[in-house]
Design an enzyme around this catalytic site. Structure first.
Site, mmCIF file in Angstrom:
data_model
loop_
_atom_site.group_PDB
_atom_site.id
_atom_site.type_symbol
_atom_site.label_atom_id
_atom_site.label_comp_id
_atom_site.label_asym_id
_atom_site.label_seq_id
_atom_site.Cartn_x
_atom_site.Cartn_y
_atom_site.Cartn_z
ATOM 1 N N ASP A 1 -15.769 22.930 8.035
ATOM 2 C CA ASP A 1 -15.093 23.524 6.876
ATOM 3 C C ASP A 1 -16.130 23.728 5.774
ATOM 4 O O ASP A 1 -17.334 23.524 5.986
ATOM 5 C CB ASP A 1 -13.875 22.688 6.445
ATOM 6 C CG ASP A 1 -14.254 21.385 5.762
ATOM 7 O OD1 ASP A 1 -15.461 21.055 5.694
ATOM 8 O OD2 ASP A 1 -13.334 20.692 5.276
ATOM 9 N N CYS B 1 -16.510 17.999 8.791
ATOM 10 C CA CYS B 1 -15.884 18.240 7.485
ATOM 11 C C CYS B 1 -16.462 17.214 6.508
ATOM 12 O O CYS B 1 -17.391 16.483 6.846
ATOM 13 C CB CYS B 1 -14.362 18.196 7.567
ATOM 14 S SG CYS B 1 -13.666 16.582 7.969
ATOM 15 N N THR C 1 -15.465 14.309 5.188
ATOM 16 C CA THR C 1 -15.438 12.912 5.635
ATOM 17 C C THR C 1 -15.510 12.775 7.153
ATOM 18 O O THR C 1 -15.746 11.672 7.651
ATOM 19 C CB THR C 1 -14.111 12.252 5.209
ATOM 20 O OG1 THR C 1 -13.041 13.027 5.786
ATOM 21 C CG2 THR C 1 -13.967 12.211 3.692
ATOM 22 N N HIS D 1 -18.442 3.872 26.440
ATOM 23 C CA HIS D 1 -17.186 3.148 26.659
ATOM 24 C C HIS D 1 -15.958 4.058 26.695
ATOM 25 O O HIS D 1 -15.011 3.775 27.414
ATOM 26 C CB HIS D 1 -16.977 2.095 25.555
ATOM 27 C CG HIS D 1 -17.860 0.890 25.713
ATOM 28 N ND1 HIS D 1 -17.585 -0.319 25.130
ATOM 29 C CD2 HIS D 1 -19.023 0.720 26.392
ATOM 30 C CE1 HIS D 1 -18.537 -1.196 25.453
ATOM 31 N NE2 HIS D 1 -19.424 -0.585 26.203
ATOM 32 N N HIS E 1 -13.780 0.573 31.789
ATOM 33 C CA HIS E 1 -13.640 1.644 30.796
ATOM 34 C C HIS E 1 -12.769 2.776 31.340
ATOM 35 O O HIS E 1 -11.959 3.343 30.610
ATOM 36 C CB HIS E 1 -15.015 2.156 30.377
ATOM 37 C CG HIS E 1 -15.834 1.107 29.700
ATOM 38 N ND1 HIS E 1 -15.342 0.353 28.650
ATOM 39 C CD2 HIS E 1 -17.079 0.642 29.950
ATOM 40 C CE1 HIS E 1 -16.265 -0.517 28.273
ATOM 41 N NE2 HIS E 1 -17.317 -0.375 29.042
HETATM 42 C C1 RB5 Z 1 -12.319 19.061 1.808
HETATM 43 O O1 RB5 Z 1 -12.360 18.832 0.425
HETATM 44 C C2 RB5 Z 1 -12.103 17.742 2.535
HETATM 45 O O2 RB5 Z 1 -10.838 17.270 2.307
HETATM 46 C C3 RB5 Z 1 -12.388 17.933 4.024
HETATM 47 O O3 RB5 Z 1 -13.678 18.388 4.200
HETATM 48 C C4 RB5 Z 1 -12.269 16.693 4.884
HETATM 49 O O4 RB5 Z 1 -13.044 15.661 4.346
HETATM 50 C C5 RB5 Z 1 -10.910 16.270 5.230
HETATM 51 O O5 RB5 Z 1 -10.690 15.300 5.948
#
Ligand code: RB5
Length: 152
Positions: free
Chosen positions: A8, A65, A67, A98, A134
């Protein structure tokens, strides 16, 4: 390997280096975007990459993304897919050894590019040894998936 790659806007700055790294490693990249910092909803790009996995057009998917969390939620909605959010090389290695993870979710924010490259390298180059304990646990994940399907 054929790698479906999706990100993203939060990962737009990092993605070109990730793609270049994959291509340098002789991987074929199926680019599901996005390449601009304009806001895009992570489920939309992730879905494209995961569809490629389901169709057999990709061997692995890498979803990035801010996080890594949102991408990992999407990756794990698809049947037969085990998406691992990895923020260090240890989790990348364990995800393969695993869990036989086939999809890698990465965090772009507060993450060094070199660290993400090392995680990708570890993830792609660690094989699943296929130990019985596993395999049994992974089969149980599939069994849960099948039971839930029957409930619909
Ligand atoms: C975008 O601001 C952020 O929410 C997205 O990149 C991601 O971290 C969502 O889980």
């Amino acid at each position: 390997m054929r790698i479906a790659m999706a990100n993203d806007h939060a990962a737009a700055a990092m993605r070109s280096e990730l793609v270049a790294f994959l291509k340098k490693g002789n991987h074929e990249v199926l680019d599901c975007g996005t390449d601009t910092p304009d806001p895009v909803d992570y489920p939309d790009t992730a879905e494209k990459a995961m569809e490629a996995m389901l169709d057999g057009r990709a061997d692995r998917a890498i979803l990035v993304c801010g996080t890594g969390l949102g991408m990992s939620y999407v990756g794990n909605k698809f049947p037969g897919m085990r998406c691992a959010l990895c923020t260090d090389e240890y989790s990348a290695r364990m995800a393969r050894e695993h869990n036989d993870a086939n999809v890698l979710a990465l965090r772009a924010r507060r993450m060094d590019i070199d660290q993400n490259l090392r995680i990708i390298d570890t993830f792609l180059n660690t094989r699943f040894p296929g130990e019985a304990r596993h395999k049994k646990r992974i089969a149980k994940i599939a069994a849960i998936e099948n039971r839930l399907k029957e409930r619909k």
